[in-house]
Scaffold this active site. Sequence first.
Site, PDB file in Angstrom:
ATOM      1  N   CYS A 204      -9.120   9.298   2.890  1.00  0.00           N
ATOM      2  CA  CYS A 204      -8.313   9.009   1.704  1.00  0.00           C
ATOM      3  C   CYS A 204      -8.557   7.619   1.124  1.00  0.00           C
ATOM      4  CB  CYS A 204      -6.833   9.180   2.040  1.00  0.00           C
ATOM      5  SG  CYS A 204      -6.414  10.842   2.638  1.00  0.00           S
TER       6      CYS A 204
ATOM      7  N   HIS B 289     -11.982  -2.325   8.714  1.00  0.00           N
ATOM      8  CA  HIS B 289     -12.380  -1.123   9.456  1.00  0.00           C
ATOM      9  C   HIS B 289     -11.976  -1.253  10.922  1.00  0.00           C
ATOM     10  CE1 HIS B 289     -14.573   2.434  10.494  1.00  0.00           C
ATOM     11  NE2 HIS B 289     -15.203   2.485   9.333  1.00  0.00           N
TER      12      HIS B 289
ATOM     13  N   HIS C 155       2.520  -4.783  -9.666  1.00  0.00           N
ATOM     14  CA  HIS C 155       2.622  -3.344  -9.422  1.00  0.00           C
ATOM     15  C   HIS C 155       1.864  -2.981  -8.149  1.00  0.00           C
ATOM     16  CE1 HIS C 155       4.057  -3.186 -13.581  1.00  0.00           C
ATOM     17  NE2 HIS C 155       2.995  -3.919 -13.892  1.00  0.00           N
TER      18      HIS C 155
ATOM     19  N   HIS D 283      -1.305   4.551  -1.282  1.00  0.00           N
ATOM     20  CA  HIS D 283      -1.753   5.919  -1.008  1.00  0.00           C
ATOM     21  C   HIS D 283      -0.624   6.776  -0.459  1.00  0.00           C
ATOM     22  CE1 HIS D 283      -3.717   9.385   0.554  1.00  0.00           C
ATOM     23  NE2 HIS D 283      -3.551   9.007   1.803  1.00  0.00           N
TER      24      HIS D 283
ATOM     25  N   ASN E  92      -0.088  14.925  -1.367  1.00  0.00           N
ATOM     26  CA  ASN E  92      -1.168  14.006  -0.996  1.00  0.00           C
ATOM     27  C   ASN E  92      -2.460  14.490  -1.641  1.00  0.00           C
ATOM     28  OD1 ASN E  92      -3.125  12.443   0.197  1.00  0.00           O
ATOM     29  ND2 ASN E  92      -2.352  12.655   2.279  1.00  0.00           N
TER      30      ASN E  92
END
Length: 504
Positions: free
Chosen positions: A234, A313, A398, A402, A435
């Site tokens: 995602c 990561h 703003h 996700h 989602n």
Amino acid sequence: MAVENTTPNFLFTSDQLKTYTKLFYNFVISNSIYLFIIPTILSTTIHHFSAHGFNQTTITQLHKCYANDPRSFIVGLVCLSLLLLGTIYVLTTIIRRPGKVYLVDFACYKHDPSFLASTEAVRQRLETVISPESIAFCRKVMEKSGVSDNVFVYGLKDFPPKSTFDCARGEAETVIIGAVDDLLAKTGVNPRDIGMVIVNISMFNPLPSLSAMIVNRYKLREDVISYNLGGMGCSAGVIAVDLAKRLLQGQRNTYALVMSLESPTSGYYVGGDRSKLLSNCLFRMGGAALLLSNRSSDHHISKYELKHTLRTHHGADDKGYTCVRQEVDEEGKLGMTISKDLIGVAGRALKANIAALGPLVLPISEQLLFLVNNVVRKWFKIKGISPYVPDFKLAFNHFCIHTGGKAVLDEVEKNLNLTKWQMEPSRMTLYRYGNTSSSSVWYEFAYAEAKGRIQKGDCVWQIAFGSGFKCGSAVWHALRTIDPAKVDNPWSDVIHQFPIIVNN
């Protein structure tokens, strides 16, 4: 008869006083170079030169003036050196600065009303392929998911499909064509002017690739650079933007088309493993197309400028690597496992990401407070002092987070201490669309535009999480105020109905 007290109350509450004090502190520290440093250097320079014959123009005369006062000469020399070094620094920074990247416009796929279905209809279709126990589990998840009872689902009428591959291809092409057609109509850009195409989609990767499908359909030129990113989860939408930025900074006067989407129909799980059934309950169709430009002439027609992209990561950590994983169950049925470790992993990834992003975006005042807090806690080992969480609300207007699920949004809201208003685009996007994977941050962006919230100079922070495990950020600067009356996106016709109070 009671007498009304008309005496005005000029006292602040403790919370208001704390807020105003912090704002004043932030202003003073962030503007200290203008308030104190530069005036001090200039006044010192002017004072010493005026006191020792600044109106005398020759080197010999200046030498005579300072011969008997070497201390003043040194002070004046230092001031001049600082001004010279500052000028050199500014010039070299401008010269070395990478080219600017603009977001001309973006378009989220507008779902065909024929794809709208109730969650009960979805469960009834799933009953044909999974057990009653699994259906009961899915019902509980959907009720607490923060998603509406009416969602957009592709291919539900013919579920289960005769060919999962054909159904997934149909879904992907429907979303891509709908979004790209809308984007090209908005921008008026000739497809032949597009120099690169990047598509990100995790679970469905046909041959030829979807990026090749775009090249073929819109007849892009032969030297177009084409990438198809798969299996990146995602967060891949932010990753695709980062890749486009790097490519654009290496070329001149061209456009990059970025397409972010997912095809949930390719990943429906038909077994009994509850950790794999979650994806059936949350993921829904959607996509977004973006047109990025490195042309300086596009500054006046573009909506936003890309300021930063940053990724962290956690793939080296075993829990991070396996918390979202596509694999087969004991019966050999393929599905996507979402482990219980996801929230904890996402929280750690978010903290690492904001720690790296903070120095790039936070005002000096917040960085100073963060530094002092770390020094006091770690160097002096003073107990009882909590870690200082920088106030990112001072850097961003703003937030587009996700829509990984209600629990993910709750965790981010808590960690960043965001308000209900700031969380509204994310929660309403989860409610209406579920989602939509990497495109969710763009449906949230579209929500803010449709609400008329974007003003010139505003900063927008997109935060995305993905398998691997990765956390990515993209920071956008609004180049103009967006008039909601002129916005045409999936929210435009229904925005007056939002926000909706979600009780689950």
